[in-house]
Design a protein around this motif. Sequence first.
Motif, short mmCIF file in Angstrom:
data_model
loop_
_atom_site.label_atom_id
_atom_site.label_comp_id
_atom_site.label_asym_id
_atom_site.label_seq_id
_atom_site.Cartn_x
_atom_site.Cartn_y
_atom_site.Cartn_z
N ASP A 81 11.02 10.91 -26.06
CA ASP A 81 11.99 10.34 -25.12
C ASP A 81 11.21 9.53 -24.09
N THR A 117 6.95 0.67 -28.51
CA THR A 117 8.00 0.36 -27.55
C THR A 117 9.18 1.33 -27.58
N ASP A 118 9.34 2.06 -28.68
CA ASP A 118 10.45 3.01 -28.74
C ASP A 118 10.25 3.97 -29.90
N LYS A 148 5.89 2.24 -21.86
CA LYS A 148 5.44 1.35 -22.93
C LYS A 148 4.01 1.81 -23.21
N GLU A 179 12.81 6.79 -32.04
CA GLU A 179 14.16 7.35 -32.20
C GLU A 179 14.13 8.38 -33.32
N TYR A 215 8.93 1.96 -33.20
CA TYR A 215 9.02 0.51 -33.01
C TYR A 215 7.75 0.02 -32.34
N SER A 242 8.77 -1.95 -37.38
CA SER A 242 9.24 -0.58 -37.25
C SER A 242 8.96 0.17 -38.55
#
Length: 125
Positions: free
Chosen positions: A5, A33-34, A9, A36, A47, A94
């Motif tokens: 979570d 960057t992310d 960055k 999930e 990502y 990704s």
Amino acid sequence: MISVDMIEKIQVQFVKPIFEDDFPEKGMKAWLTDIEWSDKDESYKLYFDFKDFEDYNEAYFKEQYYPNIHTEKLGIKKPLYTAKEAGMYNPKYSVYFSLSSDKRDDELFKEEIKEYLRCVVIIHW
């Protein structure tokens, strides 16, 4: 530390490719960057953004792709090409990352991702 979570960055360096048929190679750097969790795929989706590190990463591209429609446009004939030459590189990338467990486990993720990624710098938003 890489967290699921994220509010940061994170600059990472690949220790080894997450998916062996993709372009990221050992030593390449990118922004993570992310992250999930996908219930449908029972895995994490990571990502990356390689744009800021293209000059640095250039030395890590291996010639491992066979000729294709993209390489024909280069006008250079050789048996193998880099991901960039073969049209396989995209700076926005990704990939799914599966754990040794099929359930979401963020603590296990933090341990298992270390085999593939090394945290270099964390940028707080």
